[in-house]
Design a protein around this motif. Structure first.
Motif, PDB file in Angstrom:
ATOM      1  N   GLU A   1      -7.751   2.039   4.150  1.00  0.00           N
ATOM      2  CA  GLU A   1      -7.435   1.302   3.172  1.00  0.00           C
ATOM      3  C   GLU A   1      -6.568  -0.042   3.903  1.00  0.00           C
ATOM      4  OE1 GLU A   1      -6.486  -0.608  -0.550  1.00  0.00           O
ATOM      5  OE2 GLU A   1      -8.031   0.611   0.116  1.00  0.00           O
ATOM      6  N   GLU A   2      -5.921   0.252   4.849  1.00  0.00           N
ATOM      7  CA  GLU A   2      -5.115  -0.854   5.532  1.00  0.00           C
ATOM      8  C   GLU A   2      -6.116  -1.898   6.303  1.00  0.00           C
ATOM      9  OE1 GLU A   2      -1.099   1.582   6.219  1.00  0.00           O
ATOM     10  OE2 GLU A   2      -2.562   1.930   7.585  1.00  0.00           O
TER      11      GLU A   2
ATOM     12  N   ASP B   1     -16.377  -0.386  -2.062  1.00  0.00           N
ATOM     13  CA  ASP B   1     -16.927   0.923  -2.012  1.00  0.00           C
ATOM     14  C   ASP B   1     -17.649   1.016  -0.685  1.00  0.00           C
ATOM     15  OD1 ASP B   1     -17.668   3.620  -2.353  1.00  0.00           O
ATOM     16  OD2 ASP B   1     -18.886   3.315  -3.934  1.00  0.00           O
TER      17      ASP B   1
ATOM     18  N   THR C   1       1.018  -1.239   0.122  1.00  0.00           N
ATOM     19  CA  THR C   1       0.218   0.125  -0.175  1.00  0.00           C
ATOM     20  C   THR C   1       0.972   1.212   0.010  1.00  0.00           C
ATOM     21  OG1 THR C   1      -0.079   0.270   2.436  1.00  0.00           O
ATOM     22  CG2 THR C   1      -1.844  -1.338   1.199  1.00  0.00           C
TER      23      THR C   1
ATOM     24  N   THR D   1      -4.994   2.946   8.552  1.00  0.00           N
ATOM     25  CA  THR D   1      -6.028   3.605   7.789  1.00  0.00           C
ATOM     26  C   THR D   1      -6.955   2.875   7.330  1.00  0.00           C
ATOM     27  OG1 THR D   1      -4.924   3.078   5.706  1.00  0.00           O
ATOM     28  CG2 THR D   1      -3.765   5.267   6.651  1.00  0.00           C
TER      29      THR D   1
ATOM     30  N   ALA E   1      -2.971   6.159  -3.191  1.00  0.00           N
ATOM     31  CA  ALA E   1      -3.372   4.659  -2.560  1.00  0.00           C
ATOM     32  C   ALA E   1      -3.792   4.325  -1.370  1.00  0.00           C
ATOM     33  CB  ALA E   1      -2.261   3.709  -3.392  1.00  0.00           C
ATOM     34  N   ASN E   2      -3.235   5.222  -0.451  1.00  0.00           N
ATOM     35  CA  ASN E   2      -3.253   5.152   1.055  1.00  0.00           C
ATOM     36  C   ASN E   2      -3.652   6.191   1.878  1.00  0.00           C
ATOM     37  OD1 ASN E   2      -3.419   3.463   3.539  1.00  0.00           O
ATOM     38  ND2 ASN E   2      -1.126   3.445   3.587  1.00  0.00           N
TER      39      ASN E   2
ATOM     40  N   ARG F   1      -9.177  -2.342   5.476  1.00  0.00           N
ATOM     41  CA  ARG F   1      -9.914  -3.079   4.360  1.00  0.00           C
ATOM     42  C   ARG F   1      -8.833  -4.271   3.833  1.00  0.00           C
ATOM     43  NH1 ARG F   1      -8.920  -4.329  -0.611  1.00  0.00           N
ATOM     44  NH2 ARG F   1      -6.985  -2.983  -0.788  1.00  0.00           N
TER      45      ARG F   1
ATOM     46  N   THR G   1      -6.704   8.659   7.050  1.00  0.00           N
ATOM     47  CA  THR G   1      -8.037   8.629   7.542  1.00  0.00           C
ATOM     48  C   THR G   1      -8.285   8.649   8.818  1.00  0.00           C
ATOM     49  OG1 THR G   1      -7.969   6.150   7.238  1.00  0.00           O
ATOM     50  CG2 THR G   1      -8.796   7.440   5.271  1.00  0.00           C
TER      51      THR G   1
ATOM     52  N   GLU H   1     -10.114  -5.140  -3.224  1.00  0.00           N
ATOM     53  CA  GLU H   1      -9.895  -3.934  -3.800  1.00  0.00           C
ATOM     54  C   GLU H   1     -10.917  -3.341  -4.296  1.00  0.00           C
ATOM     55  OE1 GLU H   1      -5.897  -2.054  -6.291  1.00  0.00           O
ATOM     56  OE2 GLU H   1      -6.341  -4.142  -6.106  1.00  0.00           O
TER      57      GLU H   1
ATOM     58  N   GLN I   1       1.134   6.060   4.408  1.00  0.00           N
ATOM     59  CA  GLN I   1       0.002   6.721   4.416  1.00  0.00           C
ATOM     60  C   GLN I   1       0.174   8.147   3.677  1.00  0.00           C
ATOM     61  OE1 GLN I   1      -1.937   7.747   8.332  1.00  0.00           O
ATOM     62  NE2 GLN I   1      -0.371   9.429   8.501  1.00  0.00           N
TER      63      GLN I   1
END
Length: 382
Positions: A316-317, A329, A212, A314, A219-220, A319, A223, A326, A215
């Motif tokens: 994304e991490e 949503d 990833t 984050t 892409a990351n 997830r 958050t 990937e 942060q």
């Protein structure tokens, strides 16, 4: 409606000409369990959840077959799905969780009964109910387990109860959960032996997250803004990834092992912590160095805030660590997204359970010619 994200996974034995097994999903949330069941080959006909934001997430990624509302308001209509191959879901677990009240009479604890009423109405060939480990292990919940087994037995299901750890099935997260499975008019199915075939090598947190990047990138993105402060009176454990070296309930993630269970309470100071340099830099660990300093009698740091490269996990991490596909949503804001991820069944754990369920259904262990009309009403023990 076609899924927004790619849910295709290798290793599925089914071909395009074979009918896909059908399923109904209850307590579906953001769709973690449904992603795994769909990847295994199930066609999910109907789904339901009470969380409006999670329902919107589900719709965006899995389809419009989900209905928002209280399951009790929809039970009577489930008869139209009588005889589906599988009914699955994870009733809210707070009443059984060690992080909650652990009260069998908590209203949320009663939803396992709603699940079994749905089993009685639908009479699926198989059912899979997921919940927290405590429901399957603690003595105080033995009456609940006994009632579940007795009720399923009265309905003609052969049942098994298994504690599974997500890290054994390709999920970079140590997350133990109980799975109560039942098969209608079945011979002994030895579900544990079947699911063992779908075990995968453990994946460390570092292996999962390294791609990833730091942060703040596209892409990351960053958050979680919760500040990380160093504890004035640290509580030490043998591992630098346990104890309390920082204020709040967030713990540092160990890059050398699957991460600890991600809680639904992420988003603030309960969000896990990452040493950016350790994961995306030269590999040096301020956390391990500071822990060693304290363990040898060193004084706690006089700094209030942790170094800038010590930061929160984050979205994304999170997830990735929960094995959502990937591009999944999520609806809602940051806190709602953290909550949806933490509440979900990791997708790859659900995939393994779904594959084992299909193994049983396809191996002919289920009597398809038997009388599937319920002969006894559903009833829990007093």
């Amino acid at each position: 409606m076609n899924p927004v994200v790619n849910l295709t996974r290798g290793g599925n034995r089914r071909t395009e000409v074979q009918a896909r097994p059908s399923a109904v999903s209850l307590f579906s949330g953001a769709g973690g369990m449904d992603v795994g069941f769909r990847q295994a080959g199930f066609d999910i006909l109907w789904a339901n959840d009470l969380d409006k934001v999670a329902v919107e997430t589900y719709r965006r990624n899995l389809g419009d077959h989900i209905v928002w509302g209280d399951i009790e308001d929809h039970l009577s209509s489930l008869s139209r799905f009588a005889g589906v191959d599988c009914l699955f879901g994870g009733p809210p677990c707070q009443g059984f969780s060690v992080a909650g009240k652990m009260a069998p009479d908590d209203p949320r604890s009663q939803l396992v009964r709603s699940f079994m009423r749905a089993v009685e109405i639908v009479r699926p060939r198989a059912f899979v109910m997921e919940n927290v480990k405590a429901l399957g292990t603690l003595a105080k919940f033995k009456p609940v387990r006994d009632d579940l087994r007795a009720s399923a037995d009265r309905l003609g299901y052969r049942t098994e109860l298994h504690i599974l750890n997500a890290k054994d099935f390709g999920v970079p997260q140590a997350r133990e959960r109980v799975f109560f499975v039942g098969f209608l008019d079945a011979e002994p199915v030895q579900f544990e032996d079947r699911i063992r075939k779908h075990r995968r090598a453990p994946i460390t947190t570092l292996e999962a997250l390294r791609k990833t990047g730091p942060q703040g990138t596209a892409a990351n993105p960053k958050t979680c803004n919760a500040v990380i402060t160093i504890a004035e009176r640290p509580v030490l454990r043998r591992s630098p990834y346990a104890g309390m070296m920082f204020n709040g309930l967030g713990r540092p993630l160990n890059p050398h092992a699957p991460c600890a269970t991600l809680p639904a309470s992420m988003g603030g100071n309960k969000t896990p912590i990452i040493d950016e340099r350790q994961f995306f830099g030269d590999g040096t660990s301020w956390i391990e160095t500071y822990h060693a300093h304290l363990m040898t009698g060193g004084a706690p740091s006089t700094l209030r805030e942790a170094p800038g490269h010590i930061r929160r996990l984050t979205l994304e991490e999170a997830r990735i660590l929960h094995t959502f596909p990937e591009g999944y949503d999520f609806a809602g804001g940051r806190s709602a997204t953290y909550r949806q991820i933490g509440n979900a069944v990791p997708c790859d754990l659900a995939l393994a359970v779904a594959q084992a369920t299909i193994d049983v259904l396809e191996d002919g262990a289920i009597d398809d010619e038997g009388d599937h009309e319920p002969s006894l009403r559903f009833a829990f023990g007093s």
